[in-house]
Design a protein around this motif. Structure first.
Motif, PDB file in Angstrom:
ATOM      1  N   GLN A 160       0.824  -1.212   0.000  1.00 48.96           N
ATOM      2  CA  GLN A 160       0.000   0.000   0.000  1.00 48.96           C
ATOM      3  C   GLN A 160       0.858   1.263   0.000  1.00 48.96           C
ATOM      4  O   GLN A 160       0.640   2.200   0.767  1.00 48.96           O
ATOM      5  CB  GLN A 160      -0.951   0.010   1.209  1.00 48.96           C
ATOM      6  N   ARG A 161       1.850   1.262  -0.861  1.00 48.80           N
ATOM      7  CA  ARG A 161       2.747   2.414  -0.941  1.00 48.80           C
ATOM      8  C   ARG A 161       3.069   2.673  -2.409  1.00 48.80           C
ATOM      9  O   ARG A 161       3.857   1.960  -3.013  1.00 48.80           O
ATOM     10  CB  ARG A 161       4.026   2.122  -0.149  1.00 48.80           C
ATOM     11  N   PHE A 180      -1.056   5.814  -3.505  1.00 45.87           N
ATOM     12  CA  PHE A 180      -1.403   4.397  -3.566  1.00 45.87           C
ATOM     13  C   PHE A 180      -2.648   4.218  -4.421  1.00 45.87           C
ATOM     14  O   PHE A 180      -3.699   4.784  -4.140  1.00 45.87           O
ATOM     15  CB  PHE A 180      -1.648   3.853  -2.156  1.00 45.87           C
TER      16      PHE A 180
END
Length: 276
Positions: A160-161, A180
């Motif tokens: 999630q980056r 994201f």
């Protein structure tokens, strides 16, 4: 030294300076405090960069970041800009998460793109964004030998980056250090003939329905008119003609069927000119 070489040296000097001062927060990664190593490989040129780009206490190594920037360069123009250190961290963390050893080459198929290169690619490839993070040194298209692209994409989603997407038709994964998010690659070029054929059939069906309904209405209206004229001609003067019968009522086109057919056309995928 040629002008082109001087320009390259100037850009690399900037890359060294920026690489030395860029410090992505450690909390943004799951990497430990050990020195960070990476092996990057460009399949088309055969170039490899194997460097230790970060060390505890020293941060990002300018010379190593410069070497990474050279491997990431625009292959059409030979332009070089600094690569976002957070992007390199992201690639290294992905390599770790899938269990690949540190010496496993991360194959970079597309790194930095100049604005001119990106614009040229955008005209021939529907997957190229006009404002691509590739133009900022913040994106990479990559793969790792022996690791399915789907696994790399799953791990990128779990992190999630940054942005990510899997391109199954080419076997690579895109990652960037933007917000994201993810998206579905446009891989419908092989289906283009079928899409165009379906659109043509739907349009033809809608036009046929409209013409059929319109033609039917004109015939009924003309028939009703002729009957009315005959009725008027047969009546003695002074007596009103009878009201037209049911056949004189104008029948409107079956708009519901026309709308359904037109909606089918509208919902068809927008087919761009075949670009790749």
């Amino acid at each position: 030294m040629t002008g082109r070489a001087l320009g390259m040296l100037a850009v690399l000097t900037v890359a060294t300076q920026l690489g030395g001062c860029a410090t992505a927060p450690l909390e943004s990664t799951k990497l430990d405090g050990e020195p960070r190593k990476v092996v990057l490989h460009h399949p088309a040129s055969g170039e490899t960069a194997s460097v230790t780009y970060w060390r505890p206490g020293d941060g990002y190594d300018p010379a190593a970041m410069r070497e990474i920037a050279v491997l990431f360069r625009d292959r059409r123009s030979d332009e070089v800009i600094p690569v976002d250190p957070a992007l390199v961290d992201m690639l290294v963390e992905l390599r770790q998460r899938v269990g690949a050893p540190p010496e496993s080459p991360i194959r970079i198929t597309s790194g930095y793109r100049s604005s001119a290169t990106n614009a040229s690619l955008a005209r021939t490839n529907p997957n190229v964004a006009e404002n691509s993070y590739h133009m900022r040194g913040q994106a990479a298209d990559f793969s790792i030998a022996g690791i399915p692209p789907s696994r790399l994409a799953e791990e990128a989603a779990a992190m999630q980056r940054g942005g990510y997407a899997m391109y199954a038709h080419t076997g690579h994964v895109h990652v960037d250090t933007g917000p994201f998010r993810t998206w579905t690659p446009k891989t419908d070029e092989p289906r283009a003939p079928q899409i165009l054929e379906a659109q043509a059939r739907a349009r033809a069906r809608a036009q046929a329905l409209a013409q059929k309904s319109s033609g039917k209405s004109r015939v009924q209206l003309a028939d009703a008119g002729s009957k009315n004229e005959g009725s008027k001609a047969g009546k003695p003067p002074g007596k009103p003609a009878k009201a037209p019968g049911k056949s004189a009522v104008l029948t409107m086109p079956d708009l519901s069927r026309v709308r359904v057919a037109l909606a089918q056309v509208k919902e068809m995928p927008v087919q761009k000119t075949a670009k790749r």
